[in-house]
Enzyme design. Structure first.
Site, PDB file in Angstrom:
ATOM      1  N   ASP A   1     -29.492   4.461  36.376  1.00  0.00           N
ATOM      2  CA  ASP A   1     -29.232   5.872  36.671  1.00  0.00           C
ATOM      3  C   ASP A   1     -28.458   5.965  37.973  1.00  0.00           C
ATOM      4  O   ASP A   1     -28.860   5.360  38.977  1.00  0.00           O
ATOM      5  CB  ASP A   1     -30.559   6.627  36.890  1.00  0.00           C
ATOM      6  CG  ASP A   1     -31.225   7.012  35.577  1.00  0.00           C
ATOM      7  OD1 ASP A   1     -30.643   6.750  34.511  1.00  0.00           O
ATOM      8  OD2 ASP A   1     -32.332   7.572  35.638  1.00  0.00           O
TER       9      ASP A   1
ATOM     10  N   LYS B   1     -26.664  12.289  29.987  1.00  0.00           N
ATOM     11  CA  LYS B   1     -27.765  12.901  29.246  1.00  0.00           C
ATOM     12  C   LYS B   1     -27.454  14.321  28.802  1.00  0.00           C
ATOM     13  O   LYS B   1     -26.871  15.108  29.548  1.00  0.00           O
ATOM     14  CB  LYS B   1     -29.023  12.966  30.133  1.00  0.00           C
ATOM     15  CG  LYS B   1     -29.663  11.604  30.414  1.00  0.00           C
ATOM     16  CD  LYS B   1     -30.912  11.799  31.278  1.00  0.00           C
ATOM     17  CE  LYS B   1     -31.440  10.499  31.851  1.00  0.00           C
ATOM     18  NZ  LYS B   1     -32.038   9.607  30.848  1.00  0.00           N
TER      19      LYS B   1
ATOM     20  N   GLY C   1     -34.284   3.908  36.326  1.00  0.00           N
ATOM     21  CA  GLY C   1     -33.870   5.200  36.847  1.00  0.00           C
ATOM     22  C   GLY C   1     -34.109   5.280  38.321  1.00  0.00           C
ATOM     23  O   GLY C   1     -33.316   4.817  39.144  1.00  0.00           O
TER      24      GLY C   1
ATOM     25  N   GLY D   1     -40.279   4.289  33.950  1.00  0.00           N
ATOM     26  CA  GLY D   1     -41.244   3.773  34.917  1.00  0.00           C
ATOM     27  C   GLY D   1     -40.986   2.338  35.352  1.00  0.00           C
ATOM     28  O   GLY D   1     -41.771   1.765  36.097  1.00  0.00           O
TER      29      GLY D   1
END
Lengths: 195, 337
Positions: free
Chosen positions: B32, B89, B243, B222
């Site tokens: 990300d 996204k 991310g 996560g």
């Protein structure tokens, strides 16, 4: 004895290549460290992201070991693998093995929306070859002694020189196994000439 | 016309190109990124692709509000800055955002539960696009429903923005377990299995025969450390999405990775000699170390010596938020069906 063919497995479509090799009766071996290059009859460098692969090759003398391997043993590079084999790379300029006398331009046919499955006559026997291009590089120059086996428009897309083979498309994503068979033939030929 | 491909799945030329790109992204890390500088750091560290977004999940979680598609301007800047594939996204069901992303030419669209859903019932009809889609899933039924809609890649949802890998593990184990379960069923039992999975029979049968999803299966939600990446890869993920784990410092504060620009020098924020240097060298070094380490661990996931080396090279880590402390209504993974 089945041929043992390494598949560079730092990143990318290595499993798809291993599957085709298995179908053709060769023994694929995933290669993630320089030591694993030992004892291979040939090597496939798959598609993926060449920048990522180069990063991994920086470790532990892998780049140098690979350069020594391709100078000596049959190697087949597809897409990112072809970029690694080249003598110079444009957009962006990056390091390469300089083993095969071709110039390559990265992502030259556009981004993913421009990816395409095309079909073309080749110098291989049989029907036109299906070619899967994914964010493909373009071979912008072939040196003397480099044979062009297939083209996309005017651009070479499958080239051979000595015991090196390079494709800018993905034969591992197609049902047509002729390109892999050609490479295995090259490996066998090279062994015959060694003996 | 559908025809067989080497991975044993049947698909259209369009779907073959889409899953083809997913094949190219295997064995790596998708990061990300919220700006050009982060994208450059990601590419330089060896990311196989970057996900362009306005705020990483940890910030969305901390700041609240409606999370939407990133601004086209930001996406274009990131596409211009790196040569690796760029993903972005769209909200669940928001096909107009997806149309914009396809128009911009992004390489993959993530129909993502990280953003605020735009449709409570329908996901995007992904067959209607040339750009490939990745979608999240918690179990096999959900994965197959997304594939039926045209997804070319599945990623476990996990719980985004937490730095707690427990639900990425739960979802990966769940999907693998359900796949294994299908492979031992008789042909006649597959109809009822399809009913229970709430997934198309043809896809259920394909999974039962091949023992794997018909599209690549990645993991997200996560993953924050090199050993998290190694864990997910060993559990069967073919690539990991990272991310908030790389560029976050506190719960809602990113590391400062920007360089001084000529503009900064012009307005007197730095000297002209400092242009091109890091504003905050320590923060930047920390981000670079995390990005590199996680790539190293994802590549050599089965080699504890290298994962150990990667773990040692990491400077600091994101603060993290235990999933067990998040109220049920704030869980992102329950968005979508």
């Amino acid at each position: 004895m089945p041929l043992t063919i390494g598949v560079l497995a730092l990143q990318g479509a290595f499993e798809a290549h291993a599957r085709v090799l298995q179908n053709l009766g060769a023994t694929p071996k995933l290669v993630r460290t320089p030591e694993q290059l030992e004892g291979l009859d040939g090597l496939i460098m798959p598609g993926g992201e060449s920048t990522t692969m180069l990063k991994s090759l920086e470790r532990g003398g892998f780049f140098e070991a690979l350069a020594a391997f391709v100078a000596e043993k049959p190697t087949f590079g597809t897409c990112a693998g072809a970029i690694l084999l080249a003598t110079d790379v444009a957009h962006s300029t990056q390091k390469c093995l300089g083993a095969l006398d071709i110039s390559v331009e990265r992502n030259a046919y556009g981004r993913q929306n421009e990816s395409a499955i095309l079909s073309s006559e080749t110098s291989m026997p049989g029907a036109p070859l299906e070619m899967v291009f994914i964010r493909a590089p373009r071979i912008s120059r072939v040196g003397p002694g480099v044979e062009t086996l297939a083209k996309r428009g005017d651009d070479p897309v499958l080239v051979r020189s000595g015991s090196l083979l390079a494709a800018t498309f993905h034969p591992e994503l197609s049902g047509d196994e002729r390109v892999h068979r050609l490479f295995l033939d090259m490996v066998e030929d090279s062994q015959r000439s060694y003996r | 016309m559908a025809e067989p491909t080497n991975n044993g799945s049947f698909s259209t030329p369009s779907l073959r190109l889409k899953t083809g790109l997913a094949e190219m992204l295997k064995g790596g890390v998708i990061m990300d990124v919220m700006n050009v500088e982060q994208a450059r750091i990601a590419e330089e560290a060896g990311a196989v692709a970057v996900m362009a977004l306005e705020r990483v999940p940890a910030m969305i979680r901390a700041e609240g509000g409606v999370a939407r598609m990133a601004s086209p301007k930001l996406i274009k800047q990131i596409m211009a800055a790196v040569t690796v594939p760029v993903m972005a996204k769209a909200r669940i069901g928001h096909f107009a955002e997806a149309q914009v992303l396809q128009h911009l030419g992004v390489d993959f669209i993530d129909e993502s539960e990280v953003l605020t859903p735009a449709d409570e019932t329908h996901h995007i009809d992904k067959h209607a696009f040339t750009t490939p889609f990745v979608c999240g899933a918690k179990d096999l039924g959900e994965a197959l429903r997304r594939i039926a809609e045209g997804a070319a890649m599945i990623r476990t949802k996990g719980e985004p923005g937490t730095g707690d890998v427990v639900h990425a593990v739960r979802h990966m184990r769940q999907i693998i377990k359900e796949i294994k379960g299908l492979t031992v069923l008789d042909e006649q039992e597959l109809y009822a299995a399809a009913k229970e999975l709430r997934a198309p029979y043809e896809l259920v049968r394909m999974v039962a025969k091949t023992g794997k999803l018909p599209v690549p299966n990645f993991s997200a939600g996560g993953i924050a450390t090199p050993s998290d990446a190694a864990l997910m890869m060993q559990l069967g993920a073919e690539t990991v999405f990272v991310g908030s784990g790389i560029f976050m410092k506190g719960r809602a504060t990113p590391l400062e990775v920007d360089l001084w620009t000529a503009e900064d020098a012009h307005v007197g924020l730095c000297t002209s000699k400092q242009v091109g240097e890091a504003r905050n060298p320590e923060d930047r070094e920390e981000a670079v170390s995390r990005a590199k380490a996680i790539v190293l661990a994802a590549t050599h996931f089965a080699d504890p010596a290298i994962v150990s080396e990667a773990s040692e090279a990491v400077l600091g880590s994101m603060k993290g938020l235990a999933v067990s402390s998040i109220p049920a209504e704030e869980m992102m993974q329950d968005r979508g069906w």
